[in-house]
Design a protein around this motif. Structure first.
Motif: not given
Length: 493
Positions: A423-427
């Motif tokens: 999720p860090f990468e998606l954000e």
């Protein structure tokens, strides 16, 4: 103070000067430290030989002692906006959340230009979450503009996600611009029904509608309790996951993440590909639900097998991971990651059984033994400097289980195998695509398969503006996981 003096001595041989530091209080670097100021000038301002990444890293490493010097350098840059952007980034990274008052004072001057306000908001959006509200958040960042440029409005929406209570007093913008609507949805702001209806047409999507999908899905996923009640959005996420095409890959990932945190994924559905499985297992409950798809062996064609290996280790009982150690320890790409993940799990257990099994060829196994209450090999060493420093403390019984658990999780984050990296990468990628990808500087790195006129770019600045050169360099510097681990991405359980 001792840490600051040591650091200066090691980096620049300034031991004598450092002992006489500061009029602002212990540990501050002031105008007396001209060699350090010159070093910042060389790294951040000396075009064309500057090294922005090294300059920003220096600011981050020094932290608050360098804040005053950097803000002073910024104040003296009256003519070159690019230099001001570079120095603003360095000053904010040095101060982090501790120097928000200094940022507020600077914003309140009404002097900062569009580029600078956008950069400040982008830095907050990419930085750590604040624990307290920022008073007058919206007018301070927007500079009092009722109809700000889209670029600034988007950046401030993204920044608001990091600030508690920022939804209060948020402006109401009625706009069908896909980037602004996406940023508003991501921030949890009210988006007019006419706009949401327009962009949620999955059968015949509007241009750049995928940005809005991603913003809405990722925004909803930040509140798992809310996500579990979002039936209509979960239905759209399920439908989006079925749509083919490389151009929708980021949208499918966002949909997968929402369904994962909402507990809406099942192992009897079609098997997820490797990328989506990494996303889904970023939620530990989802990893347990999908554990039949995980293995102690690397999956074929998985170029980052350590990520799913950690997901496998955290989805099984520790006894199972220990029993299958001969399988996962045979793969040098994943073994130390699994060991540290297992140590994290055991360090959080109420009363784990002491593990007496030895694995002489795997130094990180000592952390598993320590987490279980067993002894540590005093002669062990690790390639990782932080783990190596912890080993003698563990051997002497001077590292408690809470500290050990935190060390293990931070290590997975630094190594790029932490489950919440997904999720860090998606954000991060969402921010990139609504702010930077359509610029000339961004187009050289991102979405290169698309012609420039097909990439989204918010209005406000020309695509070739120097702001984007600095902003892209900053994004590249901050996109990789680094300590400390963001509080919202810490594992639970």
């Amino acid at each position: 103070m001792a840490i600051g003096v040591w650091w200066l001595s090691a980096q620049f041989g300034l031991a004598q000067e450092a002992t006489a530091v500061a009029t602002d209080g212990p540990g501050w670097i002031t105008r007396k430290d001209e060699r350090l100021r010159d070093r910042f000038r060389q790294l951040l301002l000396a075009v064309p030989t500057r090294d922005l990444a090294s300059g920003w890293q220096l600011a981050s490493d020094m932290g608050r002692p360098a804040v005053k010097v950097l803000w002073e350098l910024l104040a003296k840059e009256n003519s070159d906006v690019e230099h001001r952007l570079v120095l603003l980034a360095a000053a904010m990274m040095a101060g982090t959340t501790h120097e928000d008052e200094r940022l507020f004072g600077w914003l309140d001057q009404q002097k900062p230009m569009l580029e600078e306000r956008t950069m400040a908001a982008m830095l907050v959006a990419l930085g750590p979450s604040r624990v307290r509200p920022m008073p007058n958040f919206w007018p301070r960042f927007l500079g009092g503009a009722k109809t700000p440029e889209q670029l600034l409005a988007i950046a401030v929406c993204l920044a608001s996600v990091r600030v508690p209570g920022s939804q209060e007093g948020a402006p109401v913008w009625v706009s069908d611009d896909p980037g602004l609507a996406a940023a508003m949805a991501y921030a949890g702001l009210a988006v007019p029904t006419s706009v949401t209806s327009k962009f949620w047409n999955l059968r015949a999507p509007e241009r750049h509608a995928d940005l809005f999908w991603r913003g809405a899905l990722l925004g909803a996923a930040r509140e798992p309790a809310v996500a579990r009640q979002a039936d209509a959005l979960l239905e759209r996420a399920t439908e989006l996951m079925r749509l083919p095409g490389e151009s929708l890959a980021a949208g499918r990932s966002a949909a997968t993440w929402l369904r994962a945190v909402a507990g809406d994924l099942r192992a009897d559905e079609p098997r997820l590909d490797i990328g989506l499985l990494r996303v889904a297992t970023g939620d530990l409950a989802a990893a347990q639900t999908l554990q039949v798809w995980l293995s102690p062996e690397a999956l074929p064609r998985d170029l980052e097998p350590q990520r799913l290996a950690v997901a496998w280790a955290l989805s099984r009982r520790p006894e199972v991971v220990i029993e299958q150690r001969a399988v996962w320890s045979a793969d040098a790409r994943i073994r130390r990651h699994v060991a540290v993940a297992l140590a994290w799990r055991l360090a959080g257990a109420a009363s784990p059984t002491a593990i007496e099994v030895s694995m002489p060829d795997l130094a990180e196994w000592n952390f598993v033994r320590a987490a279980s209450g067993s002894s540590v090999d005093r002669g062990a060493s690790c390639d990782d400097a932080k783990l190596a420093a912890a080993l003698p403390l563990l051997a002497d019984g001077r590292c408690d289980r809470v500290t050990l658990r935190s060390l293990c999780e931070e290590t997975l984050w630094r190594w790029g195998s932490h489950p919440r990296l997904a999720p860090f990468e998606l954000e991060r990628l969402f921010l990139r695509d609504v702010l930077l990808a359509g610029s000339n500087a961004g187009g050289n790195k991102y979405q290169t398969h698309l012609p420039p006129d097909q990439r989204y770019c918010p209005s406000g600045l020309d695509r070739g503006d120097r702001f984007f050169s600095v902003a892209v360099a900053l994004f590249e510097f901050l996109v990789r996981p680094r300590a400390p681990l963001p509080s919202e991405h810490r594992l639970q359980g």
